[in-house]
Scaffold this motif. Structure first.
Motif, short mmCIF file in Angstrom:
data_model
loop_
_atom_site.label_atom_id
_atom_site.label_comp_id
_atom_site.label_asym_id
_atom_site.label_seq_id
_atom_site.Cartn_x
_atom_site.Cartn_y
_atom_site.Cartn_z
N ALA A 1 -64.59 -129.52 -2.14
CA ALA A 1 -63.91 -128.61 -1.20
C ALA A 1 -63.07 -127.59 -1.97
O ALA A 1 -63.00 -126.41 -1.60
CB ALA A 1 -63.02 -129.40 -0.24
N ILE A 2 -62.44 -128.04 -3.06
CA ILE A 2 -61.59 -127.13 -3.84
C ILE A 2 -62.45 -126.05 -4.50
O ILE A 2 -62.15 -124.86 -4.41
CB ILE A 2 -60.79 -127.94 -4.90
N GLU A 3 -63.55 -126.47 -5.10
CA GLU A 3 -64.41 -125.49 -5.78
C GLU A 3 -65.03 -124.52 -4.77
O GLU A 3 -65.04 -123.31 -4.99
CB GLU A 3 -65.50 -126.19 -6.58
N GLU A 4 -65.53 -125.07 -3.65
CA GLU A 4 -66.20 -124.21 -2.67
C GLU A 4 -65.27 -123.14 -2.10
O GLU A 4 -65.69 -122.03 -1.81
CB GLU A 4 -66.75 -125.04 -1.52
N SER A 5 -63.98 -123.50 -1.95
CA SER A 5 -63.06 -122.54 -1.33
C SER A 5 -62.39 -121.66 -2.38
O SER A 5 -61.65 -120.74 -2.02
CB SER A 5 -61.99 -123.31 -0.55
N GLY A 6 -62.62 -121.95 -3.64
CA GLY A 6 -61.96 -121.17 -4.71
C GLY A 6 -60.46 -121.44 -4.76
O GLY A 6 -59.68 -120.59 -5.20
N ALA A 7 -60.03 -122.63 -4.28
CA ALA A 7 -58.59 -122.93 -4.22
C ALA A 7 -58.00 -123.15 -5.61
O ALA A 7 -58.67 -123.65 -6.51
CB ALA A 7 -58.38 -124.18 -3.37
N THR A 8 -56.74 -122.77 -5.74
CA THR A 8 -55.98 -123.08 -6.95
C THR A 8 -54.93 -124.10 -6.56
O THR A 8 -54.16 -123.87 -5.61
CB THR A 8 -55.21 -121.84 -7.46
#
Ligand code: ADP
Length: 206
Positions: A74-81
């Motif tokens: 989920a973090i990678e897919e959303s580009g979250a930092t």
């Protein structure tokens, strides 16, 4: 059973009946999947009280590492930092503490605004308690709803806009209460949200 057989119907008969039948089967598959997710979430909710482990010294750094691993896709897919401060060791049920962080961080990523999600996890030590916070730059919440989102099934959007069962924050509240702490949110629409929770410094076994 319901879910598997309806999925079997979908695989075997898709395109072989009329368009209405394809739609009906798709609705049934969707409904069965949601029912399954809701039952799992309700079970998790009810088990906070009945399946909790005794509290032990728990390194929150390790707990958060595990949670971020679980949320990696989920973090990678959303580009979250995701950024974090050094976290303490507390008396807790490590699985429940992990579930608490996981629900808060996955919401912070899910209820994102236009910008890629930025989530910051921090902690401060107050009189006899640790106060953790999970801060995001997402869509925010009208303060009018700040209390009711912690009740079971309370959601502010329909599931077409943001998927979910409305049980995550109720689980968070039950976990925090079992640990003798409090949970709340400070937010404004479009201004991001900060969820706070406290864990007493020395928690007796519940
Ligand atoms: P779900 O995520 O399944 O909808 P939750 O109990 O986790 O259920 O959250 C309840 C509601 O609170 C959400 O539907 C959403 O409206 C609101 N909410 C929770 N976390 C956030 C957040 N970080 N930013 C904005 N709204 C949020």
């Amino acid at each position: 059973m319901v879910s598997s057989y309806v999925q079997l119907l979908e695989r075997r008969y898709k395109g072989k009946l009329d368009d209405d039948a394809d739609d009906f089967i798709a609705f049934a598959v969707d409904g069965a999947n949601r029912m399954q997710k809701m039952i799992n979430d309700l079970l998790a909710y009810s088990r906070v009280g009945t399946r909790g482990k005794p509290f032990e010294l728990t390194n929150c750094e390790d707990v958060l590492d595990r949670v971020l691993d679980n949320l990696q896709v989920a973090i990678e897919e959303s580009g979250a930092t995701i950024t974090r401060e050094p976290l303490p060791t507390v008396m807790a049920d490590d699985l429940q503490l992990g579930q608490l962080f996981q629900n808060l961080i996955s919401n912070a990523v899910k209820f994102r605004g236009e910008e890629p999600p930025r989530v910051h996890i921090s902690v401060e030590q107050n009189d006899n308690e640790w106060m953790f916070s999970v801060c995001d730059n997402g869509i925010g919440i009208d303060p009018e709803h700040a209390e009711r989102i912690f009740a079971i099934f309370q959601r502010l959007y329909n599931r077409g806009e943001y998927p979910g069962t409305g049980i995550g924050l109720a689980i968070c509240k039950k976990i925090v209460q079992r640990h003798g702490g409090r949970i709340w949110v400070e937010s404004e629409p479009k201004e991001g949200s900060t969820f706070y929770f406290t864990i007493p410094e020395s928690t007796k076994v519940a």
